[in-house]
Write a protein that holds these residues in place. Structure first.
Motif, PDB file in Angstrom:
ATOM      1  N   ASN A 194       0.472  -1.097  -0.396  1.00  0.00           N
ATOM      2  CA  ASN A 194      -0.308   0.388  -0.474  1.00  0.00           C
ATOM      3  C   ASN A 194       0.806   1.565   0.212  1.00  0.00           C
ATOM      4  OD1 ASN A 194      -1.911  -1.608  -0.072  1.00  0.00           O
ATOM      5  ND2 ASN A 194      -2.548  -1.465   1.921  1.00  0.00           N
ATOM      6  N   LEU A 195       1.805   1.679   0.781  1.00  0.00           N
ATOM      7  CA  LEU A 195       3.144   2.497   0.595  1.00  0.00           C
ATOM      8  C   LEU A 195       3.506   2.721  -0.847  1.00  0.00           C
ATOM      9  CD1 LEU A 195       4.457   4.345   2.115  1.00  0.00           C
ATOM     10  CD2 LEU A 195       6.225   2.863   3.497  1.00  0.00           C
ATOM     11  N   LEU A 196       4.033   1.382  -0.592  1.00  0.00           N
ATOM     12  CA  LEU A 196       5.021   1.492  -2.350  1.00  0.00           C
ATOM     13  C   LEU A 196       3.593   2.416  -3.616  1.00  0.00           C
ATOM     14  CD1 LEU A 196       7.080  -1.113  -2.409  1.00  0.00           C
ATOM     15  CD2 LEU A 196       7.885   1.515  -1.520  1.00  0.00           C
ATOM     16  N   ALA A 197       2.641   1.607  -3.909  1.00  0.00           N
ATOM     17  CA  ALA A 197       1.247   1.929  -4.417  1.00  0.00           C
ATOM     18  C   ALA A 197       1.276   3.029  -4.373  1.00  0.00           C
ATOM     19  CB  ALA A 197       0.673   1.446  -4.459  1.00  0.00           C
ATOM     20  N   ILE A 199       3.261   5.735  -3.291  1.00  0.00           N
ATOM     21  CA  ILE A 199       4.322   6.572  -3.215  1.00  0.00           C
ATOM     22  C   ILE A 199       4.870   6.953  -4.628  1.00  0.00           C
ATOM     23  CG2 ILE A 199       6.803   6.551  -3.635  1.00  0.00           C
ATOM     24  CD1 ILE A 199       6.271   5.695  -0.162  1.00  0.00           C
ATOM     25  N   LYS A 200       4.657   5.615  -5.391  1.00  0.00           N
ATOM     26  CA  LYS A 200       4.661   5.426  -6.941  1.00  0.00           C
ATOM     27  C   LYS A 200       3.468   6.474  -7.828  1.00  0.00           C
ATOM     28  CE  LYS A 200       7.343   3.772  -9.535  1.00  0.00           C
ATOM     29  NZ  LYS A 200       8.710   4.120  -9.839  1.00  0.00           N
ATOM     30  N   VAL A 201       2.559   5.985  -7.537  1.00  0.00           N
ATOM     31  CA  VAL A 201       1.456   7.184  -8.138  1.00  0.00           C
ATOM     32  C   VAL A 201       1.696   8.667  -7.815  1.00  0.00           C
ATOM     33  CG1 VAL A 201      -0.538   8.396  -7.955  1.00  0.00           C
ATOM     34  CG2 VAL A 201      -0.682   5.429  -8.029  1.00  0.00           C
ATOM     35  N   ARG A 202       2.313   9.766  -5.865  1.00  0.00           N
ATOM     36  CA  ARG A 202       2.600  10.522  -5.802  1.00  0.00           C
ATOM     37  C   ARG A 202       3.684  10.950  -6.613  1.00  0.00           C
ATOM     38  NH1 ARG A 202       0.111  14.961  -6.388  1.00  0.00           N
ATOM     39  NH2 ARG A 202       1.039  16.133  -5.301  1.00  0.00           N
ATOM     40  N   GLN A 203       4.402   9.716  -7.210  1.00  0.00           N
ATOM     41  CA  GLN A 203       6.024  10.723  -8.310  1.00  0.00           C
ATOM     42  C   GLN A 203       5.391  10.906  -9.241  1.00  0.00           C
ATOM     43  OE1 GLN A 203       8.317   6.919  -8.763  1.00  0.00           O
ATOM     44  NE2 GLN A 203      10.370   8.166  -8.982  1.00  0.00           N
ATOM     45  N   GLY A 204       4.392  10.182  -9.330  1.00  0.00           N
ATOM     46  CA  GLY A 204       4.296  10.712 -11.531  1.00  0.00           C
ATOM     47  C   GLY A 204       3.246  11.327 -11.059  1.00  0.00           C
ATOM     48  N   VAL A 216      12.978   7.364  -6.184  1.00  0.00           N
ATOM     49  CA  VAL A 216      12.741   7.195  -5.299  1.00  0.00           C
ATOM     50  C   VAL A 216      13.244   5.698  -4.721  1.00  0.00           C
ATOM     51  CG1 VAL A 216      10.615   6.598  -3.324  1.00  0.00           C
ATOM     52  CG2 VAL A 216      10.511   8.220  -4.972  1.00  0.00           C
ATOM     53  N   LEU A 217      13.967   6.229  -3.506  1.00  0.00           N
ATOM     54  CA  LEU A 217      14.395   4.685  -3.699  1.00  0.00           C
ATOM     55  C   LEU A 217      13.942   3.775  -1.860  1.00  0.00           C
ATOM     56  CD1 LEU A 217      16.640   6.509  -5.188  1.00  0.00           C
ATOM     57  CD2 LEU A 217      18.192   5.726  -3.784  1.00  0.00           C
ATOM     58  N   VAL A 218      13.765   2.939  -1.278  1.00  0.00           N
ATOM     59  CA  VAL A 218      13.573   2.598  -0.295  1.00  0.00           C
ATOM     60  C   VAL A 218      14.857   2.128   0.653  1.00  0.00           C
ATOM     61  CG1 VAL A 218      11.896   1.333   0.906  1.00  0.00           C
ATOM     62  CG2 VAL A 218      11.827   2.080  -1.069  1.00  0.00           C
ATOM     63  N   LYS A 219      14.903   2.351   2.106  1.00  0.00           N
ATOM     64  CA  LYS A 219      16.171   1.530   2.936  1.00  0.00           C
ATOM     65  C   LYS A 219      15.423   0.919   4.584  1.00  0.00           C
ATOM     66  CE  LYS A 219      19.909   3.483   5.953  1.00  0.00           C
ATOM     67  NZ  LYS A 219      20.595   4.798   6.057  1.00  0.00           N
ATOM     68  N   ILE A 220      16.301  -0.075   3.825  1.00  0.00           N
ATOM     69  CA  ILE A 220      15.783  -1.212   4.245  1.00  0.00           C
ATOM     70  C   ILE A 220      17.013  -1.637   5.906  1.00  0.00           C
ATOM     71  CG2 ILE A 220      14.702  -2.676   2.472  1.00  0.00           C
ATOM     72  CD1 ILE A 220      17.243  -4.412   2.079  1.00  0.00           C
ATOM     73  N   ALA A 221      16.033  -2.707   6.565  1.00  0.00           N
ATOM     74  CA  ALA A 221      16.927  -3.137   8.101  1.00  0.00           C
ATOM     75  C   ALA A 221      17.942  -4.057   7.241  1.00  0.00           C
ATOM     76  CB  ALA A 221      15.988  -3.580   8.890  1.00  0.00           C
ATOM     77  N   PRO A 222      18.671  -4.065   7.895  1.00  0.00           N
ATOM     78  CA  PRO A 222      19.775  -6.005   8.181  1.00  0.00           C
ATOM     79  C   PRO A 222      19.373  -6.838   8.398  1.00  0.00           C
ATOM     80  CG  PRO A 222      20.894  -3.956  10.011  1.00  0.00           C
ATOM     81  CD  PRO A 222      19.475  -3.529   8.854  1.00  0.00           C
ATOM     82  N   ASP A 223      18.215  -6.859   9.241  1.00  0.00           N
ATOM     83  CA  ASP A 223      17.601  -7.531  10.363  1.00  0.00           C
ATOM     84  C   ASP A 223      16.508  -8.212   9.149  1.00  0.00           C
ATOM     85  OD1 ASP A 223      19.090  -6.235  12.949  1.00  0.00           O
ATOM     86  OD2 ASP A 223      18.372  -4.659  12.083  1.00  0.00           O
TER      87      ASP A 223
END
Length: 343
Positions: A194-197, A199-204, A216-223
């Motif tokens: 839901n978040l990515l969808a 964000i991509k709509v708004r990015q466009g 737009v990049l996403v930062k992920i955890a190492p765990d």
């Protein structure tokens, strides 16, 4: 600054960690507009690289977290970085978690923080960016306010995107800090889709509005378990995310449990994170099959550890914690090693 930092560091390390951090930023801010501004400038390693339509002078950037409010962009940009990322910034100002919340683990060249997205709010960051003279690649890292319910998190990210889009060369969506309750839940399942969808709509929409395509990049955890990395990769591919930053800090305390401050709550960064972060990066790139570029961050402490991130599939790298221990010399060492390894 490269020759000056070893002289300054003992004084900074004699202070409380957060006080030293704040003092360093104030000092840099003062120096950048003083007759001593030349002391800030370092000869940058030239190793040009293009990605997302952006021209990076070299592949070594500053990770988010050091300059949360974008108050010292010019000074940091003069230290030899190929790019600078500021934030994490939230829609509204917030104080973050109670003090103390930042701890050095000197024996391990590591830091534990539980800052909690303390920042002056996105409007102040935008004003600081507009006032800067930095002409390099600037990333802006965005998050949600602590008191925003998880189900409304997307509203905070969209709000920040709306504010920073015009002023950023790329935007990082931070869903992996361990210091905002529930934030890492956004890395999985329906919440992430839901978040990515959205964000991509708004990015466009923003790209059309500003006649400018901002990745737009996403930062992920190492765990993350192997299956979780593969699931994330599939989700990022599904939503056509522009890039991934791997990784944020870890909740693990392996190897530091016996050190002073080793069991403080928060995210562990620095040298103990090196192998874990590089492993997640390599597994992520294998799952992405080269379809989405990545930035490797976590535990880079010398030239070889920077090269290891590139060998694990990263297009770019970022440093922060070990930069606190070594200063600008680490920027040059990492950038030069990457350049030499590619020749």
């Amino acid at each position: 600054m490269k020759t000056l930092y070893p002289l300054i560091r003992p004084l900074l390390f004699s202070m409380d960690a957060e006080k030293a951090h704040d003092t360093s930023l104030k000092m840099m801010k003062w120096m950048e507009s003083s007759p001593f501004s030349g002391l800030m400038r370092e000869k940058r390693v030239d190793d040009a690289f293009s990605l997302w339509g952006l021209d990076f002078p070299n592949r070594v950037g500053l990770a988010a977290g050091l300059d949360k409010n974008g108050a010292c962009i010019d000074a940091l940009g003069a230290l030899g970085f190929g790019f600078v990322e500021v934030g994490t910034v939230t829609p509204r100002p917030q104080e973050g978690n109670p003090l103390p919340r930042l701890f050095r683990l000197k024996e391990a060249n590591a830091i534990i923080n539980r800052m909690g997205f303390n920042n002056h709010g996105v409007d102040q960051l935008v004003e600081n960016v507009k006032a800067s003279n930095f002409n390099g690649v600037l990333g802006i890292n965005i998050g949600k306010n602590k008191d925003t319910p998880e189900e409304n998190a997307v509203d905070d990210y969209i709000h920040c995107m709306n504010k920073v889009y015009e002023h950023a060369d790329y935007i990082t969506v931070n869903i992996s800090s361990p210091n905002t309750p529930g934030l890492r839940n956004l890395q999985f399942g329906e919440a992430l889709h839901n978040l990515l969808a959205a964000i991509k709509v708004r990015q466009g929409e923003l790209a059309t509005q500003h006649s400018k395509q901002v990745p737009v990049l996403v930062k992920i955890a190492p765990d993350l378990e192997h299956a979780e990395v593969e699931e994330l990769a599939e989700t990022f591919l599904t939503h056509n995310i522009d890039g991934i930053i791997a990784t944020n800090t870890t909740s693990s305390r392996t190897g530091v449990e016996q050190l002073q401050h080793g069991n403080e709550a928060g995210g562990l960064s620095g040298r103990p994170l090196t192998e874990m972060s590089t492993d997640v990066l390599a597994r992520l790139n294998k799952a992405l099959k080269g379809n989405i570029p990545t930035i490797g961050v976590g535990g880079i402490h010398d030239g070889q550890s920077a090269v290891d991130k590139i060998n694990a599939g990263a297009s770019l790298v970022q440093i922060y914690s070990c930069f606190i221990y070594q200063g600008p010399a680490l920027i040059e060492a990492a950038a030069r090693a990457i350049k030499l390894a590619r020749q």
